[in-house]
Scaffold this motif. Structure first.
Motif: not given
Length: 324
Positions: A129-131, A167-171, A194-198
């Motif tokens: 439910a979000g990181g 937010a997760s790179g899965a969706c 890479e999604e956390i970095d972005l």
């Protein structure tokens, strides 16, 4: 507000056959694209024959998650991109609560609630439910801390939407303008985090990252690399160090990196005690990979920083020592 659903594929014909029908059936508000990362199976032929409404973009090589999306999104025109893993089942009306959130120009990234396709009552590891991250860059989620995963009992349904760190790179829904302004994903990551970095770079710009629990999708997870794969361990440990080097405020940079590297050493010893020497070696190689690219990544640091990046100082301590 136009939206493009973009699915990255690499030798995933079976996943496309299983999961793409749900995307096509429940996506009337957006065009669906599949980006093929130079697959050697018959993925492209299968798509052309069975999904004529899906647009196919073919990359000339396997560019990984970061490079694969960066390359393909240059050719897709939309206000919002939804980057969707090929092993995700979407649900009826999944776009309806999310797209209006982008009417607020401060919102840059959104994810839905991500649950486990194999155990639908539970959250899924990659996003839940979000990181968030702790002070030392260890990621965790509302609904998942390390390998402990919660059952979804509605405990994260409020507030909606909820502000998160990543937010997760899965969706991963991202405003196209912001994605282009930030130069997309960092291709030196290749895959993982890479999604956390972005998202951290989104925060540097003062924009918002949200979870929208009113939308649910179901993710298999580990369909490309399982958790026990040394390659995945290598990428996660190396890329986490890259991310800290790029984004930590100056006054915290070296002290935080030092503690993180000590904690990585502890994790390596734990792998050894668990009888997983290949994972220990992956951690060692990750550190050498980090040393080799240290100055390259240091040059990527921004001029302004989002300093309040963590809520929990050490999720390792709270989880493994304090049992919380």
């Amino acid at each position: 507000m136009t939206c493009a659903i973009v699915i990255l594929n690499w030798n995933g014909r079976g996943l496309l056959q299983h999961f793409l029908p749900s995307v096509v059936a429940h996506t009337t508000e957006a065009q669906v694209y599949v980006v093929d990362n130079a697959s050697t199976d018959d993925s492209v032929a299968f798509l052309v024959e069975n999904f004529p409404t899906v647009s196919v973009i073919q990359n000339s090589a396997n560019l990984g998650y970061a490079g694969g999306y960066n390359s393909a999104l240059q050719y897709i025109s939309a206000d919002v991109y939804c980057l969707l893993n090929s092993d995700v089942r979407v649900t009826e009306g999944w776009l309806r609560p999310i797209l209006p959130l982008f009417e607020n120009p401060e919102v840059a990234v959104v994810q839905p609630k991500i649950k486990d396709e194999k155990c639908p009552a539970y959250f899924e590891y990659a996003g839940a439910a979000g990181g968030y991250i702790d002070k030392y860059g260890f990621p965790y989620c509302r609904g998942r801390v390390f390998d402990t995963i919660e059952e979804d009992k509605g405990q994260y349904n409020s507030p909606s939407p909820c502000s998160i760190f990543w937010a997760s790179g899965a969706c991963f829904f991202v405003r196209a303008e912001v994605f282009r302004e930030l130069g997309g994903f960092d291709e030196d990551f290749f895959a993982h985090q890479e999604e956390i970095d972005l998202c951290w770079r989104v925060h540097h710009k003062g924009k918002q990252v949200l979870c929208c629990p009113e939308s649910e999708v179901y993710h298999v997870g580990g369909a490309t690399l399982t958790a026990a794969n040394p390659r995945k361990t290598y990428l996660n440990f190396r890329n986490s160090l890259f991310m800290l080097l790029k984004n930590l405020p100056d006054e915290r940079l070296y002290s935080t990196l030092f503690v993180r590297m000590v904690l990585d050493g502890v994790a390596g010893v734990r792998f050894l005690l668990q009888g997983k020497p290949r994972l220990l070696w992956a951690v060692v190689k990750a550190h050498f990979g980090f040393y080799g690219s240290f100055f390259k990544f240091k040059k990527k640091r921004p001029t302004t920083f989002f300093a309040d990046y963590y809520q929990t100082k050490s999720v390792v301590w709270r989880h493994f020592v304090a049992n919380k």
